[in-house]
Design a protein around this motif. Structure first.
Motif, PDB file in Angstrom:
ATOM      1  N   LYS A  46     -24.368  -4.087   5.824  1.00 57.16           N
ATOM      2  CA  LYS A  46     -24.042  -2.695   5.480  1.00 57.16           C
ATOM      3  C   LYS A  46     -23.365  -2.633   4.104  1.00 57.16           C
ATOM      4  O   LYS A  46     -23.761  -1.844   3.249  1.00 57.16           O
ATOM      5  CB  LYS A  46     -23.107  -2.091   6.536  1.00 57.16           C
ATOM      6  N   PHE A  47     -22.361  -3.475   3.882  1.00 59.49           N
ATOM      7  CA  PHE A  47     -21.631  -3.446   2.603  1.00 59.49           C
ATOM      8  C   PHE A  47     -22.542  -3.874   1.448  1.00 59.49           C
ATOM      9  O   PHE A  47     -22.427  -3.350   0.338  1.00 59.49           O
ATOM     10  CB  PHE A  47     -20.394  -4.339   2.653  1.00 59.49           C
ATOM     11  N   TYR A  48     -23.453  -4.799   1.713  1.00 54.88           N
ATOM     12  CA  TYR A  48     -24.395  -5.230   0.671  1.00 54.88           C
ATOM     13  C   TYR A  48     -25.331  -4.078   0.309  1.00 54.88           C
ATOM     14  O   TYR A  48     -25.530  -3.770  -0.868  1.00 54.88           O
ATOM     15  CB  TYR A  48     -25.191  -6.458   1.134  1.00 54.88           C
ATOM     16  N   GLU A  49     -25.899  -3.439   1.335  1.00 53.46           N
ATOM     17  CA  GLU A  49     -26.843  -2.338   1.097  1.00 53.46           C
ATOM     18  C   GLU A  49     -26.187  -1.166   0.373  1.00 53.46           C
ATOM     19  O   GLU A  49     -26.825  -0.482  -0.425  1.00 53.46           O
ATOM     20  CB  GLU A  49     -27.455  -1.867   2.419  1.00 53.46           C
ATOM     21  N   LEU A  50     -24.897  -0.943   0.635  1.00 58.57           N
ATOM     22  CA  LEU A  50     -24.177   0.154  -0.015  1.00 58.57           C
ATOM     23  C   LEU A  50     -23.706  -0.221  -1.431  1.00 58.57           C
ATOM     24  O   LEU A  50     -23.155   0.618  -2.139  1.00 58.57           O
ATOM     25  CB  LEU A  50     -22.965   0.565   0.836  1.00 58.57           C
ATOM     26  N   GLY A  51     -23.894  -1.493  -1.796  1.00 62.45           N
ATOM     27  CA  GLY A  51     -23.483  -1.934  -3.127  1.00 62.45           C
ATOM     28  C   GLY A  51     -22.014  -2.304  -3.216  1.00 62.45           C
ATOM     29  O   GLY A  51     -21.483  -2.504  -4.308  1.00 62.45           O
ATOM     30  N   TYR A  52     -21.330  -2.391  -2.070  1.00 58.95           N
ATOM     31  CA  TYR A  52     -19.905  -2.745  -2.055  1.00 58.95           C
ATOM     32  C   TYR A  52     -19.695  -4.247  -2.145  1.00 58.95           C
ATOM     33  O   TYR A  52     -18.597  -4.715  -2.428  1.00 58.95           O
ATOM     34  CB  TYR A  52     -19.233  -2.252  -0.773  1.00 58.95           C
ATOM     35  N   LEU A  53     -20.742  -5.004  -1.849  1.00 56.67           N
ATOM     36  CA  LEU A  53     -20.640  -6.460  -1.758  1.00 56.67           C
ATOM     37  C   LEU A  53     -21.900  -7.064  -2.368  1.00 56.67           C
ATOM     38  O   LEU A  53     -22.996  -6.821  -1.889  1.00 56.67           O
ATOM     39  CB  LEU A  53     -20.517  -6.846  -0.277  1.00 56.67           C
ATOM     40  N   LYS A  54     -21.737  -7.835  -3.431  1.00 55.50           N
ATOM     41  CA  LYS A  54     -22.901  -8.417  -4.108  1.00 55.50           C
ATOM     42  C   LYS A  54     -22.900  -9.938  -4.089  1.00 55.50           C
ATOM     43  O   LYS A  54     -23.913 -10.565  -4.372  1.00 55.50           O
ATOM     44  CB  LYS A  54     -22.956  -7.937  -5.571  1.00 55.50           C
ATOM     45  N   PHE A  64     -11.984  -0.730  -0.341  1.00 52.02           N
ATOM     46  CA  PHE A  64     -11.585  -0.190   0.959  1.00 52.02           C
ATOM     47  C   PHE A  64     -11.431   1.328   0.943  1.00 52.02           C
ATOM     48  O   PHE A  64     -11.595   1.980   1.969  1.00 52.02           O
ATOM     49  CB  PHE A  64     -10.316  -0.884   1.475  1.00 52.02           C
ATOM     50  N   GLU A  65     -11.163   1.901  -0.244  1.00 49.64           N
ATOM     51  CA  GLU A  65     -11.069   3.365  -0.321  1.00 49.64           C
ATOM     52  C   GLU A  65     -12.420   3.999   0.006  1.00 49.64           C
ATOM     53  O   GLU A  65     -12.476   5.080   0.601  1.00 49.64           O
ATOM     54  CB  GLU A  65     -10.544   3.819  -1.694  1.00 49.64           C
ATOM     55  N   LYS A  66     -13.519   3.326  -0.321  1.00 53.99           N
ATOM     56  CA  LYS A  66     -14.862   3.827   0.014  1.00 53.99           C
ATOM     57  C   LYS A  66     -15.225   3.479   1.453  1.00 53.99           C
ATOM     58  O   LYS A  66     -15.871   4.272   2.148  1.00 53.99           O
ATOM     59  CB  LYS A  66     -15.906   3.239  -0.938  1.00 53.99           C
ATOM     60  N   ILE A  67     -14.824   2.305   1.901  1.00 52.77           N
ATOM     61  CA  ILE A  67     -15.147   1.872   3.265  1.00 52.77           C
ATOM     62  C   ILE A  67     -14.466   2.787   4.283  1.00 52.77           C
ATOM     63  O   ILE A  67     -15.032   3.088   5.337  1.00 52.77           O
ATOM     64  CB  ILE A  67     -14.760   0.385   3.469  1.00 52.77           C
ATOM     65  N   ARG A  68     -13.271   3.284   3.955  1.00 51.12           N
ATOM     66  CA  ARG A  68     -12.546   4.202   4.844  1.00 51.12           C
ATOM     67  C   ARG A  68     -13.380   5.443   5.160  1.00 51.12           C
ATOM     68  O   ARG A  68     -13.184   6.070   6.195  1.00 51.12           O
ATOM     69  CB  ARG A  68     -11.229   4.643   4.198  1.00 51.12           C
ATOM     70  N   PHE A  73     -14.969   3.118  10.662  1.00 51.31           N
ATOM     71  CA  PHE A  73     -13.935   2.368   9.943  1.00 51.31           C
ATOM     72  C   PHE A  73     -12.647   3.184   9.874  1.00 51.31           C
ATOM     73  O   PHE A  73     -12.333   3.801   8.860  1.00 51.31           O
ATOM     74  CB  PHE A  73     -14.410   1.969   8.540  1.00 51.31           C
ATOM     75  N   GLY A  74     -11.937   3.166  11.003  1.00 53.74           N
ATOM     76  CA  GLY A  74     -10.663   3.860  11.066  1.00 53.74           C
ATOM     77  C   GLY A  74      -9.560   2.990  10.490  1.00 53.74           C
ATOM     78  O   GLY A  74      -9.790   1.841  10.093  1.00 53.74           O
ATOM     79  N   PRO A  75      -8.339   3.532  10.463  1.00 58.73           N
ATOM     80  CA  PRO A  75      -7.204   2.792   9.883  1.00 58.73           C
ATOM     81  C   PRO A  75      -6.988   1.413  10.515  1.00 58.73           C
ATOM     82  O   PRO A  75      -6.705   0.446   9.817  1.00 58.73           O
ATOM     83  CB  PRO A  75      -6.002   3.711  10.149  1.00 58.73           C
ATOM     84  N   LYS A  76      -7.160   1.316  11.836  1.00 60.59           N
ATOM     85  CA  LYS A  76      -6.926   0.044  12.542  1.00 60.59           C
ATOM     86  C   LYS A  76      -7.976  -0.997  12.142  1.00 60.59           C
ATOM     87  O   LYS A  76      -7.653  -2.153  11.836  1.00 60.59           O
ATOM     88  CB  LYS A  76      -6.950   0.285  14.060  1.00 60.59           C
ATOM     89  N   SER A  77      -9.259  -0.595  12.139  1.00 60.79           N
ATOM     90  CA  SER A  77     -10.303  -1.568  11.797  1.00 60.79           C
ATOM     91  C   SER A  77     -10.206  -1.980  10.328  1.00 60.79           C
ATOM     92  O   SER A  77     -10.437  -3.144   9.998  1.00 60.79           O
ATOM     93  CB  SER A  77     -11.700  -1.031  12.127  1.00 60.79           C
ATOM     94  N   ILE A  78      -9.826  -1.067   9.452  1.00 64.16           N
ATOM     95  CA  ILE A  78      -9.642  -1.398   8.033  1.00 64.16           C
ATOM     96  C   ILE A  78      -8.487  -2.389   7.888  1.00 64.16           C
ATOM     97  O   ILE A  78      -8.606  -3.400   7.192  1.00 64.16           O
ATOM     98  CB  ILE A  78      -9.352  -0.126   7.189  1.00 64.16           C
ATOM     99  N   ALA A  79      -7.369  -2.102   8.559  1.00 65.78           N
ATOM    100  CA  ALA A  79      -6.190  -2.990   8.478  1.00 65.78           C
ATOM    101  C   ALA A  79      -6.532  -4.378   9.013  1.00 65.78           C
ATOM    102  O   ALA A  79      -6.139  -5.392   8.416  1.00 65.78           O
ATOM    103  CB  ALA A  79      -5.019  -2.380   9.252  1.00 65.78           C
ATOM    104  N   ASN A  80      -7.266  -4.433  10.113  1.00 60.29           N
ATOM    105  CA  ASN A  80      -7.643  -5.723  10.692  1.00 60.29           C
ATOM    106  C   ASN A  80      -8.553  -6.517   9.751  1.00 60.29           C
ATOM    107  O   ASN A  80      -8.389  -7.726   9.593  1.00 60.29           O
ATOM    108  CB  ASN A  80      -8.337  -5.531  12.046  1.00 60.29           C
ATOM    109  N   LEU A  81      -9.516  -5.832   9.144  1.00 56.67           N
ATOM    110  CA  LEU A  81     -10.428  -6.503   8.222  1.00 56.67           C
ATOM    111  C   LEU A  81      -9.673  -6.994   6.985  1.00 56.67           C
ATOM    112  O   LEU A  81      -9.860  -8.135   6.545  1.00 56.67           O
ATOM    113  CB  LEU A  81     -11.580  -5.582   7.826  1.00 56.67           C
ATOM    114  N   GLN A  82      -8.784  -6.173   6.443  1.00 55.89           N
ATOM    115  CA  GLN A  82      -7.999  -6.585   5.281  1.00 55.89           C
ATOM    116  C   GLN A  82      -7.126  -7.803   5.616  1.00 55.89           C
ATOM    117  O   GLN A  82      -7.030  -8.736   4.820  1.00 55.89           O
ATOM    118  CB  GLN A  82      -7.112  -5.431   4.785  1.00 55.89           C
ATOM    119  N   GLU A  83      -6.528  -7.788   6.796  1.00 56.07           N
ATOM    120  CA  GLU A  83      -5.683  -8.917   7.215  1.00 56.07           C
ATOM    121  C   GLU A  83      -6.523 -10.185   7.390  1.00 56.07           C
ATOM    122  O   GLU A  83      -6.122 -11.271   6.971  1.00 56.07           O
ATOM    123  CB  GLU A  83      -4.947  -8.582   8.516  1.00 56.07           C
ATOM    124  N   ALA A  84      -7.706 -10.049   7.994  1.00 57.15           N
ATOM    125  CA  ALA A  84      -8.583 -11.212   8.209  1.00 57.15           C
ATOM    126  C   ALA A  84      -9.032 -11.795   6.870  1.00 57.15           C
ATOM    127  O   ALA A  84      -9.096 -13.020   6.700  1.00 57.15           O
ATOM    128  CB  ALA A  84      -9.791 -10.819   9.058  1.00 57.15           C
TER     129      ALA A  84
END
Length: 177
Positions: A46-54, A64-68, A73-84
Motif C-alpha cells: 500500500k505505501f509503495y503504491e501510494l508513493g510513500y515508500l520507494k 506519517f502525516e499522510k498515513i494518518r 490508520f488511527g492514532p494507536k496503529s500509527i503509534a505502534n508502527l512508529q514504535e516498531a
C-alpha cells in the motif's frame, strides 16, 4: 531476465524492478530480519503504491502525516508502527545482514558474517578468499557477499540507513563480548 547455466530458474536482475523493490522491503521488515511489527506485506504494498515508500531506507522516513489520513490508520496503529520502526533501529547486526537480502545468506550465515566484523562496512575490504575462510561460507555465498559490498547502490543504501539511525556496528564485537 537471466538464467545461469547451473540453475533451473530465470531471475530478474534489475535492482530497480518494482517487484524486486517491494519484495526486498517485505523481507527487510519481516519477523526474522528487522522485525517491524505491523509492517506486513499489505502495508508495504500500500505505501509503495501510494508513493510513500520507494526503498528500504524509506521505511525510516515515512510520511506519517499522510498515513494518518488513510482508512484503518488511527492514532494507536500509527503509534505502534512508529514504535516498531524505532525499535528496529536497535536490532543486532546479524538481523540487518539477513534483512539486506544478500543472495544465499540465511539467518545462520548472517550470524557468522556479523561475528566476522566490527562494522558492516568492513566487508568492503574482504577478499573472496577471506570470505571463503569464514565458517560455513562456501564459494557461492562468498561471491554473493563480495559482490553486494562492491555494488555502489548497496553501499549508498547502507549510508542512508546509517544516517537514519540504523546501527551498522557489531555491538558484541565492539564491547569485546
Amino acid at each position: 531476465l537471466v538464467k545461469p547455466e547451473e540453475e533451473a530458474v530465470w531471475r530478474c536482475v534489475n535492482i530497480n524492478c518494482e517487484a524486486q523493490v517491494v519484495e526486498r522491503i517485505i523481507h527487510f521488515t519481516s519477523k526474522d530480519a528487522m522485525d517491524i511489527r505491523g509492517f506486513g506485506e499489505a502495508n508495504v504494498r500500500k505505501f509503495y503504491e501510494l508513493g510513500y515508500l520507494k526503498d528500504i531506507p524509506g521505511i525510516y522516513s515515512l510520511p506519517f502525516e499522510k498515513i494518518r489520513e488513510l482508512e484503518g490508520f488511527g492514532p494507536k496503529s500509527i503509534a505502534n508502527l512508529q514504535e516498531a520502526i524505532q525499535t528496529s533501529t536497535r536490532q543486532p547486526l546479524h538481523r540487518l545482514i539477513f534483512g539486506l537480502g544478500i543472495r544465499y545468506v540465511g539467518e545462520t550465515t548472517a550470524k557468522t558474517l556479523a561475528r566476522a566484523v566490527g562494522r558492516l562496512y568492513d566487508f568492503q575490504q574482504f577478499s573472496l578468499e577471506q570470505l571463503k575462510d569464514l565458517e560455513d561460507v562456501g564459494p557461492k555465498v562468498a561471491a554473493s557477499v563480495y559482490e553486494f559490498f562492491r555494488n555502489p547502490d548497496n553501499i549508498s543504501m547502507l549510508h542512508k540507513l546509517e544516517k537514519l539511525g540504523i546501527s551498522l556496528v557489531n555491538e558484541q564485537k565492539e564491547s569485546g563480548a
